[in-house]
Design an enzyme around this catalytic site. Sequence first.
Site, short mmCIF file in Angstrom:
data_model
loop_
_atom_site.label_atom_id
_atom_site.label_comp_id
_atom_site.label_asym_id
_atom_site.label_seq_id
_atom_site.Cartn_x
_atom_site.Cartn_y
_atom_site.Cartn_z
N GLY A 55 0.85 -1.19 0.00
CA GLY A 55 0.00 0.00 0.00
C GLY A 55 0.88 1.23 0.00
CB CYS A 82 5.31 -4.26 0.32
SG CYS A 82 6.09 -2.69 -0.02
CE1 TYR A 83 1.18 1.29 5.24
CE2 TYR A 83 -0.53 -0.38 5.43
CZ TYR A 83 -0.01 0.85 5.79
OH TYR A 83 -0.67 1.63 6.70
CG HIS A 169 5.86 -5.99 -4.18
ND1 HIS A 169 4.58 -5.82 -3.70
CD2 HIS A 169 6.50 -4.83 -3.93
CE1 HIS A 169 4.46 -4.62 -3.18
NE2 HIS A 169 5.61 -3.99 -3.30
CD GLU A 171 2.94 -8.82 -4.83
OE1 GLU A 171 3.72 -9.53 -4.18
OE2 GLU A 171 2.68 -7.64 -4.52
CB SER A 223 -20.94 -8.10 -25.16
OG SER A 223 -19.83 -8.86 -24.72
N GLY A 225 -17.99 -10.63 -26.38
CA GLY A 225 -16.71 -10.65 -25.69
C GLY A 225 -16.52 -11.99 -24.99
CB VAL A 226 -13.50 -13.45 -23.36
CG1 VAL A 226 -13.14 -14.78 -22.73
CG2 VAL A 226 -12.58 -13.15 -24.51
CG ASP A 227 -15.43 -11.31 -19.39
OD1 ASP A 227 -14.49 -12.12 -19.56
OD2 ASP A 227 -15.26 -10.13 -19.04
CB SER A 229 -18.51 -15.78 -25.37
OG SER A 229 -18.64 -14.67 -26.21
CE LYS A 370 -11.16 -10.98 -20.50
NZ LYS A 370 -12.37 -10.15 -20.55
#
Length: 524
Positions: A55, A82-83, A169, A171, A223, A225-227, A229, A370
């Site tokens: 953060g 980190c934070y 970090h 990640e 739409s 789009g991937v989501d 669909s 995603k």
Amino acid sequence: MDQEKVIVIDFGGQYNQLVARRVRECNVYCEIYSYRTALDQIKAMNPKGIILTGGPNSCYEENSPTYQKELFELGIPVLGLCYGAQLMTHVLGGRVEKAPVREYGKIEVTVDQTSPLFMDVQQKTICWMSHNDYIAQTAPGFSITAHTADCPVAAAENKERKLYAIQFHPEVLHTQEGTKMLYHFVRDVCGCSGTWRMDSFVENSIAEIREKVGNGKVLCALSGGVDSSVAAVMLAKAIGSQLTCVFVDHGLLRKNEGDEVEEVFGPNGPYRLNFIRINAQERFYRKLAGVTEPEKKRKIIGEEFIRVFEEEAKKIGAVDFLVQGTIYPDVVESGLGGESAVIKSHHNVGGLPDCVDFKEIIEPLRNLFKDEVRKAGLELGIPEKLVFRQPFPGPGLGIRIIGEVTAEKVRIVQDADAIYREEVDRAAETYAKEHGEPAPWKPDQYFAALTNMRSVGVMGDERTYDYAVALRAVNTIDFMTAESAEIPSEVLQKVMSRIINEVRGVNRVFYDLTSKPPGTIEFE
Ligand code: XMP
């Protein structure tokens, strides 16, 4: 979802979603919550582990985000990053101060290999650091498990209490062995068995949907789009012809996209669903006439989309369920999950049509990132071409045309964008064939946008006064930060020359070098 879970407590750092994604890559389910979430609520979720994120604040300053000491007394393993590491130290009686030397970037860290987090990590390993403060003295009961040339406490732990603090970090991919460290935390220290897998997720979701829907009627806004669909196919597999999909073509789609969607989901496609296509182009252009302000454009497109959808839904009559392709980052970014500020309004969340007559919402992808949605799509047998489609914003080309949207400008940006994507794809394929590996420069997202700038040019001895097209190409892991991609100049030259020659109304092509931040990926 009744399964083992790790909780990420968000202190406002930029890599928070990345932490959760990395944990999930270890096959452990993980959710992000704000640091404002009450301790009782966290206890009630019965997490196997807790991770405190980075953060921007200094933990010793008044009003900085904090968490009560009892969090560390639950007997649940806690990892501070980190934070989060500094906060853990500060709350438990150690000392955090402004560092004499600020560390930023890839730094060599020396680790103690007897730490459960570092057992198979190289003794000297490259990690990503970004901090102004540092742990000057560890909290009582903690021992130092890593250091750098400038940072005496790069990691510390209290093994008995299962409390771990890491200044860097893990990640971020620049931390070369970061995934290993997170794996050790969630799998070894927290004891998660790694049951989070896409094949079982898909299977369970289908069963859950079937049970929930019974013989009810379901409506889905598609739409292309991937989501949406993936959501639609999941529903189709679960309930077949009880599902009706409404596809609103707002006239702001990529070139030929409307027809491609119809090919897959329409009556001649492989899924047995009721498909309704509405060609609402003119209606959207009318609403957008004269509007130049980006947020206003987004709002108009979002609202009009809902109006069109509602009208269609009314014709269908009462339905029991409405499907939304909401995914986890939408939830987090809309401020419903973590701490991230809303920079642009993402209209997938919150903009529910309240006049559509339905009883309940189904959001089968609400908990997925995603890349997980894509994996689920492949599990469902959706063609790769569709699954690996580039992200495309809900407001479509409306936010890739700076200033007023007109049918003419849509045509220009569609044509330029199609050429650009075609050439980049072709060059990347050629590279992959020749080198036996993917082109290292292949961007994660690339598209053309239409600047609102017109300038003087000369073509065939004639003066022109036409638009400039901007080419955007970015590399990004999480779409929260991005770097401009380095497409080889001969590819860009070809794109430029084809656009100028083939797209009427364009006499100049720019390449956008801006990273995010300070830019965003889209132009509006
Ligand atoms: P920005 O422009 O915010 O884009 O850097 C980050 C990613 O999000 C996509 N994007 C959107 N997606 N609705 C969406 O569904 C939106 O309104 C929207 N705006 C941006 C963008 O394409 C990029 O991948």
